[in-house]
Scaffold this motif. Structure first.
Motif, PDB file in Angstrom:
ATOM      1  N   UNK B 237      35.189  25.592 -13.447  1.00  0.00           N
ATOM      2  CA  UNK B 237      34.886  24.260 -12.942  1.00  0.00           C
ATOM      3  C   UNK B 237      33.503  24.131 -12.328  1.00  0.00           C
ATOM      4  N   UNK B 238      32.653  25.144 -12.529  1.00  0.00           N
ATOM      5  CA  UNK B 238      31.348  25.132 -11.859  1.00  0.00           C
ATOM      6  C   UNK B 238      30.357  24.148 -12.487  1.00  0.00           C
ATOM      7  N   UNK B 239      30.691  23.635 -13.670  1.00  0.00           N
ATOM      8  CA  UNK B 239      29.822  22.603 -14.241  1.00  0.00           C
ATOM      9  C   UNK B 239      30.564  21.270 -14.382  1.00  0.00           C
ATOM     10  N   UNK B 240      31.783  21.194 -13.834  1.00  0.00           N
ATOM     11  CA  UNK B 240      32.538  19.944 -13.958  1.00  0.00           C
ATOM     12  C   UNK B 240      31.829  18.838 -13.181  1.00  0.00           C
ATOM     13  N   UNK B 241      31.583  17.722 -13.860  1.00  0.00           N
ATOM     14  CA  UNK B 241      30.881  16.606 -13.218  1.00  0.00           C
ATOM     15  C   UNK B 241      31.849  15.457 -12.962  1.00  0.00           C
ATOM     16  N   UNK B 242      31.368  14.475 -12.203  1.00  0.00           N
ATOM     17  CA  UNK B 242      32.249  13.391 -11.763  1.00  0.00           C
ATOM     18  C   UNK B 242      32.926  12.656 -12.923  1.00  0.00           C
ATOM     19  N   UNK B 243      32.139  12.274 -13.949  1.00  0.00           N
ATOM     20  CA  UNK B 243      32.727  11.514 -15.055  1.00  0.00           C
ATOM     21  C   UNK B 243      33.807  12.338 -15.757  1.00  0.00           C
ATOM     22  N   UNK B 244      33.570  13.628 -15.857  1.00  0.00           N
ATOM     23  CA  UNK B 244      34.576  14.471 -16.495  1.00  0.00           C
ATOM     24  C   UNK B 244      35.859  14.519 -15.668  1.00  0.00           C
ATOM     25  N   UNK B 245      35.688  14.567 -14.357  1.00  0.00           N
ATOM     26  CA  UNK B 245      36.856  14.580 -13.465  1.00  0.00           C
ATOM     27  C   UNK B 245      37.645  13.277 -13.613  1.00  0.00           C
ATOM     28  N   UNK B 246      36.912  12.158 -13.667  1.00  0.00           N
ATOM     29  CA  UNK B 246      37.576  10.867 -13.875  1.00  0.00           C
ATOM     30  C   UNK B 246      38.295  10.867 -15.226  1.00  0.00           C
ATOM     31  N   UNK B 247      37.593  11.330 -16.245  1.00  0.00           N
ATOM     32  CA  UNK B 247      38.161  11.386 -17.599  1.00  0.00           C
ATOM     33  C   UNK B 247      39.438  12.239 -17.618  1.00  0.00           C
ATOM     34  N   UNK B 248      39.364  13.416 -17.014  1.00  0.00           N
ATOM     35  CA  UNK B 248      40.524  14.317 -16.993  1.00  0.00           C
ATOM     36  C   UNK B 248      41.693  13.706 -16.232  1.00  0.00           C
ATOM     37  N   UNK B 249      41.406  13.166 -15.039  1.00  0.00           N
ATOM     38  CA  UNK B 249      42.483  12.579 -14.236  1.00  0.00           C
ATOM     39  C   UNK B 249      43.135  11.411 -14.967  1.00  0.00           C
ATOM     40  N   UNK B 250      42.310  10.599 -15.642  1.00  0.00           N
ATOM     41  CA  UNK B 250      42.827   9.423 -16.324  1.00  0.00           C
ATOM     42  C   UNK B 250      43.498   9.749 -17.644  1.00  0.00           C
ATOM     43  N   UNK B 251      42.781  10.431 -18.518  1.00  0.00           N
ATOM     44  CA  UNK B 251      43.266  10.571 -19.890  1.00  0.00           C
ATOM     45  C   UNK B 251      44.029  11.858 -20.162  1.00  0.00           C
ATOM     46  N   UNK B 252      43.942  12.813 -19.259  1.00  0.00           N
ATOM     47  CA  UNK B 252      44.724  14.037 -19.480  1.00  0.00           C
ATOM     48  C   UNK B 252      45.936  14.123 -18.560  1.00  0.00           C
TER      49      UNK B 252
END
Lengths: 268, 289
Positions: B237-252
């Protein structure tokens, strides 16, 4: 005017380093797996097996078709819709014109990432997920394009319009026979920019398309590479095939594209 | 000019309708959603500000926000300064000027997938060319994308390569607006090219500098695809960025309300930066011009 040989040399050096990744992609696409792993710089002979594999075995051609269709239709749509809206904002003097201008302006401040979830749910309710229209229709609205073209319309002198009005020309005639030809540079610029950015978009097709057959080229290749993570020859051949049309397109339209970027300061 | 109210509205309708449907409505809907807990399958439950309190107490949220900011810090200054320097070079009296400009701009129009896969290939630990080049000068390092220290800089370098051409184009446009007579006057006064650059080009391009800076900040804050394709947010998770976190929380994980609360936070940041951009591109009476 004396041209500098020293600066030219510096430029060549920088460009050479800069372009190297593209060169590396192209020559690697002709290598066998063994040549890639043993770090041979040049392939021993030009072989097209990687290309053959891509075209025969993978969904690349289908994704290619999807990308072409989606980019062409949405570019056509965005241009038509933008022409009407910008003519309305830029040249028609009506009550509420100013309000609509600021209303449109507000749109450039809404990033797609902030609304991707509710927009996804909306498309789900409209039954447009995993369909071409689910991608195309949202691409057809671009507030930035409307503002750019309406500024262009505003700059056209009134004489052109007045002469036609005296001859009894209607609104549509004036728009398409007088205004559109005069605003051609801005319209070409937004078309080229729309095509390239739709062709290259990643986030939106990633969300909308769930069936592998419906993927666009960027999304399809990303999953494809995931499953062929060690087959770099094939991966690079896929890249070359995906880059080729955009390269040809770029060679034809680079001036308009560059001009378009300058007009709007557009950036994805 | 005669008032043309009917055609005014009629012509705006196709755009206006889709604009409200696909931009304004989702924005309002998103605002509403951030007060609910909803997994798409059961009924949404109103939970007030709970998503926001959760967000402010979520270490991963802050971590991804920091990664996004770190990416901005890594890319923006380099992209602005390098963009300016390359534009200066390409604007000077050199041979093949036009060809160089085209070549420099080309990577910008390649799709993100192509760009990332070329660089993943070059960063490849065992036979990637970048490790090989470093070996040639005596540095034996292979963990470009797998080591947390170098992963984000490696993604940043890829992005710099990909988008630099755009800034070069904006700067070239700015440079071409500077009248040659200013340079000539400076030459007569005995200025050398270094002085001409720093006392003429740098201050006269003030507007371009701020425009490039703001556009670049907006673009870099939106970082997602590069990380998604190159590292998937890893290592650890050391390169996880905000949009990816939003994407993961929402779509995964289908935490729609929570994802939307974070998306709203992102919107506020972007809104503030956009106001600056808006003042630069369309402000100062630009509407009239």
């Amino acid at each position: 005017m004396k041209k500098s040989k020293l600066l030219t040399f510096v430029a060549i050096l920088i460009i050479f380093i800069y372009i190297f990744p593209i060169f590396w992609m192209v020559i690697s696409s002709f290598k066998t797996d063994l040549e890639v792993i043993t770090q041979k710089f040049f392939p021993s002979k030009i072989n097209f097996n990687n290309y053959k594999y891509i075209l025969e075995q993978s969904g690349v051609l289908r994704w290619f078709f999807n990308s072409t269709l989606i980019s062409l239709i949405s570019t056509f749509g965005v241009v038509i819709i933008t022409i009407f809206a910008s003519y309305s904002l830029g040249r028609l003097n009506f009550r509420g014109n100013k309000f609509l201008f600021y209303f449109t302006l507000a749109g450039i401040m809404i990033p797609l990432q902030a609304i991707m979830i509710p927009r996804y749910l909306l498309l789900r309710d409209l039954n447009l997920l995993n369909s071409y229209w689910g991608l195309i229709i949202p691409y057809m609205i671009n507030p930035m394009f409307v503002l750019i073209v309406s500024q262009f319309f505003k700059g056209i002198p009134n004489e052109f319009e007045e002469a036609a009005r005296i001859d009894g020309a209607g609104e549509l005639y004036i728009l398409f026979r007088i205004m559109v030809p005069l605003a051609k540079p801005s319209l070409v610029a937004i078309s080229v920019f729309s095509f390239v950015s739709t062709w290259n978009d990643f986030l939106w097709p990633l969300i909308v398309m769930t069936d592998q057959k419906m993927y666009t080229l960027p999304v399809g290749l990303a999953t494809f590479y995931g499953s062929y993570s060690m087959k770099y020859g094939i991966t690079m051949a896929g890249n070359v095939i995906a880059a080729l049309p955009i390269f040809i397109f770029f060679m034809i339209f680079q001036e308009q594209l560059i001009q378009g970027l300058n007009v709007g300061g557009l950036k994805e | 000019m005669k008032k043309r109210t009917l055609s005014g509205y009629l012509f705006y309708i196709p755009f206006g309708f889709l604009y409200i449907l696909f931009l304004i409505y989702p924005l309002i809907q998103g605002f509403r959603m951030s007060f609910y807990e909803w997994d798409l399958f059961s009924e949404p439950t109103f939970i007030g500000l709970a998503n926001f309190t959760k967000m402010f107490n979520d270490p991963t949220f802050w971590e991804t926000l920091w990664h996004t900011l770190y990416f901005v810090i890594l890319t923006v200054p380099i992209l602005v300064i390098l963009g300016f320097l390359i534009a200066l070079l390409l604007n000077s009296k050199i041979y093949f000027q036009k060809l160089f400009r085209v070549l420099f701009f080309f990577p910008y129009i390649l799709s993100i997938t192509i760009v990332c896969s070329i660089w993943v290939f070059m960063y490849q630990p065992n036979f990637g060319i970048i490790s090989k080049i470093f070996q040639a000068v005596g540095i034996n390092y292979r963990g470009w994308l797998t080591n947390p220290t170098t992963a984000m800089p490696a993604i940043a370098l890829t992005t710099i390569w990909w988008t630099l051409g755009f800034n070069v184009i904006l700067y070239l446009a700015g440079l071409q607006e500077i009248s040659p007579s200013i340079y000539e006057a400076a030459t007569i006064d005995g200025a050398n090219s270094f002085q001409k650059t720093f006392f003429i080009a740098v201050p006269l391009l003030k507007r371009t500098h701020s425009l490039v800076l703001v556009l670049q900040t907006i673009a870099s804050l939106q970082i997602f695809g590069q990380v998604y394709i190159m590292t998937g947010g890893g290592p650890n998770g050391k390169t996880r960025v905000l949009i990816q976190y939003i994407y993961d929380q929402g779509f995964r994980y289908f935490r729609m309300g929570y994802a939307q609360a974070m998306a709203l936070f992102f919107f506020v940041i972007m809104f503030i930066v956009s106001i600056v951009q808006f003042r630069l591109t369309l402000g100062t009476g630009g509407e009239k011009s």
